[in-house]
Design a protein around this motif. Structure first.
Motif, PDB file in Angstrom:
ATOM      1  N   THR A 106     -27.947  -2.235  33.799  1.00 52.25           N
ATOM      2  CA  THR A 106     -27.456  -3.612  33.770  1.00 52.25           C
ATOM      3  C   THR A 106     -26.007  -3.717  34.222  1.00 52.25           C
ATOM      4  O   THR A 106     -25.126  -3.026  33.703  1.00 52.25           O
ATOM      5  N   LEU A 107     -25.766  -4.584  35.200  1.00 48.62           N
ATOM      6  CA  LEU A 107     -24.414  -4.954  35.601  1.00 48.62           C
ATOM      7  C   LEU A 107     -24.272  -6.466  35.495  1.00 48.62           C
ATOM      8  O   LEU A 107     -25.245  -7.207  35.686  1.00 48.62           O
ATOM      9  N   TYR A 108     -23.057  -6.897  35.218  1.00 50.61           N
ATOM     10  CA  TYR A 108     -22.733  -8.330  35.209  1.00 50.61           C
ATOM     11  C   TYR A 108     -21.993  -8.664  36.491  1.00 50.61           C
ATOM     12  O   TYR A 108     -21.108  -7.921  36.928  1.00 50.61           O
ATOM     13  N   THR A 109     -22.341  -9.806  37.088  1.00 55.45           N
ATOM     14  CA  THR A 109     -21.546 -10.303  38.202  1.00 55.45           C
ATOM     15  C   THR A 109     -21.672 -11.812  38.276  1.00 55.45           C
ATOM     16  O   THR A 109     -22.526 -12.425  37.623  1.00 55.45           O
ATOM     17  N   ARG A 110     -20.792 -12.392  39.076  1.00 53.06           N
ATOM     18  CA  ARG A 110     -20.803 -13.838  39.298  1.00 53.06           C
ATOM     19  C   ARG A 110     -21.106 -14.070  40.769  1.00 53.06           C
ATOM     20  O   ARG A 110     -20.453 -13.495  41.647  1.00 53.06           O
ATOM     21  N   LEU A 111     -22.092 -14.905  41.032  1.00 56.95           N
ATOM     22  CA  LEU A 111     -22.501 -15.153  42.401  1.00 56.95           C
ATOM     23  C   LEU A 111     -21.633 -16.222  43.058  1.00 56.95           C
ATOM     24  O   LEU A 111     -20.864 -16.923  42.392  1.00 56.95           O
ATOM     25  N   ARG A 112     -21.775 -16.325  44.369  1.00 60.20           N
ATOM     26  CA  ARG A 112     -21.159 -17.427  45.087  1.00 60.20           C
ATOM     27  C   ARG A 112     -21.602 -18.738  44.434  1.00 60.20           C
ATOM     28  O   ARG A 112     -22.780 -18.966  44.196  1.00 60.20           O
ATOM     29  N   GLY A 113     -20.658 -19.577  44.103  1.00 62.84           N
ATOM     30  CA  GLY A 113     -20.991 -20.809  43.403  1.00 62.84           C
ATOM     31  C   GLY A 113     -20.752 -20.720  41.914  1.00 62.84           C
ATOM     32  O   GLY A 113     -20.835 -21.726  41.210  1.00 62.84           O
ATOM     33  N   GLY A 114     -20.491 -19.521  41.394  1.00 61.61           N
ATOM     34  CA  GLY A 114     -20.089 -19.383  40.011  1.00 61.61           C
ATOM     35  C   GLY A 114     -21.179 -19.058  39.010  1.00 61.61           C
ATOM     36  O   GLY A 114     -20.917 -19.051  37.807  1.00 61.61           O
ATOM     37  N   ASP A 157     -24.228  -9.927  49.440  1.00 62.77           N
ATOM     38  CA  ASP A 157     -24.071 -10.896  50.524  1.00 62.77           C
ATOM     39  C   ASP A 157     -25.364 -10.989  51.340  1.00 62.77           C
ATOM     40  O   ASP A 157     -26.035  -9.982  51.590  1.00 62.77           O
ATOM     41  N   GLY A 158     -25.698 -12.205  51.731  1.00 61.48           N
ATOM     42  CA  GLY A 158     -26.890 -12.424  52.549  1.00 61.48           C
ATOM     43  C   GLY A 158     -28.160 -12.673  51.762  1.00 61.48           C
ATOM     44  O   GLY A 158     -29.196 -13.006  52.353  1.00 61.48           O
ATOM     45  N   LEU A 159     -28.100 -12.517  50.440  1.00 61.05           N
ATOM     46  CA  LEU A 159     -29.285 -12.743  49.611  1.00 61.05           C
ATOM     47  C   LEU A 159     -29.280 -14.168  49.052  1.00 61.05           C
ATOM     48  O   LEU A 159     -28.241 -14.691  48.654  1.00 61.05           O
ATOM     49  N   SER A 160     -30.439 -14.770  48.999  1.00 53.04           N
ATOM     50  CA  SER A 160     -30.590 -16.068  48.358  1.00 53.04           C
ATOM     51  C   SER A 160     -30.606 -15.894  46.846  1.00 53.04           C
ATOM     52  O   SER A 160     -30.745 -14.774  46.332  1.00 53.04           O
TER      53      SER A 160
END
Length: 223
Positions: free
Chosen positions: A57-65, A39-42
């Motif tokens: 390595t980790l997988y994630t989905r950002l805000r916006g998908g 959170d808070g990162l561009s």
């Protein structure tokens, strides 16, 4: 009495999909608060935190998908802030919504880590045999295979990004079925009940979905 469930995602809030699945498992009336380690990162700041290796390595989905590969160490460094915010929110239980194994982190006392739930279930259900493992990225395969390995259990790994379309899931499930696993574990919190349903249809083996398995454990803590 109303209860509050806190969720840390290794990506960004909001993650309505994760929050909704946990809310469905929680007692009626449970308030759900989700905070993200990123959170808070561009987008540019997130892209500046790439993994240094397969083990990082980790997988994630950002805000916006948007799907991203992110450095595990960067997530570890930023997680205490998210945990502290949830404790300030007055959460009755907190879950760290990632199936990876993590070292002790500031503020993680009493936090539920899904990797412990999944591994405990797998050990109880499969004392010996063949475990089929789905992971987001091929480069995670050897590291996660070693994580799940134990005496008497053979681990077979297939890579499937959680945002894959149904046809991709069918193709991977077909390859997994060819290995005839006795039990399947979907080793990422972003896999969905829909993914599990397709895998079970083709593989015909009991299948552990991280988010719902963890959610049922959380209900025990919140009831």
């Amino acid at each position: 009495m109303s209860r509050t469930l806190g969720i840390v995602t290794i990506g960004q809030a909001p993650r309505d999909d994760i929050a909704a699945l946990f809310a469905a498992q929680a007692p009626a009336g449970t308030k759900v608060i989700l905070r993200g380690a990123l959170d808070g990162l561009s987008d540019a700041e997130v892209d500046a935190l790439p993994p240094s290796s397969g083990a990082d390595t980790l997988y994630t989905r950002l805000r916006g998908g948007r799907d991203v590969k992110i450095s595990k160490q960067a997530v570890i460094d930023r997680s205490p802030t998210a945990l502290a915010r949830l404790r300030a929110d007055g959460c009755d239980a907190i879950v760290y919504a990632c199936t990876g194994e993590f070292p002790p982190m500031e503020g993680d006392e009493g936090v539920l880590f899904p990797s412990r739930v999944l591994s405990g279930l797998a050990e109880g259900l499969l004392p010996r045999g063949r475990l089929g493992l789905l992971v987001p990225f091929a480069e995670q395969g050897e590291k996660l295979k070693a994580k799940w390995a134990r005496a008497g259990v053979e681990v077979v790994v297939e890579a499937l990004v959680p945002s894959a379309d149904p046809q991709e899931i069918v193709e991977v499930a077909g390859r997994l079925a060819a290995a005839s696993p006795d039990l399947i574990a979907l080793d990422c919190m972003s896999y969905t009940p829909a993914t599990k349903a397709i895998v079970k249809e083709y593989v015909k083996a009991p299948t552990l979905l991280a988010i719902t398995a963890t959610g049922r454990m959380l209900r025990e803590l919140l009831d």
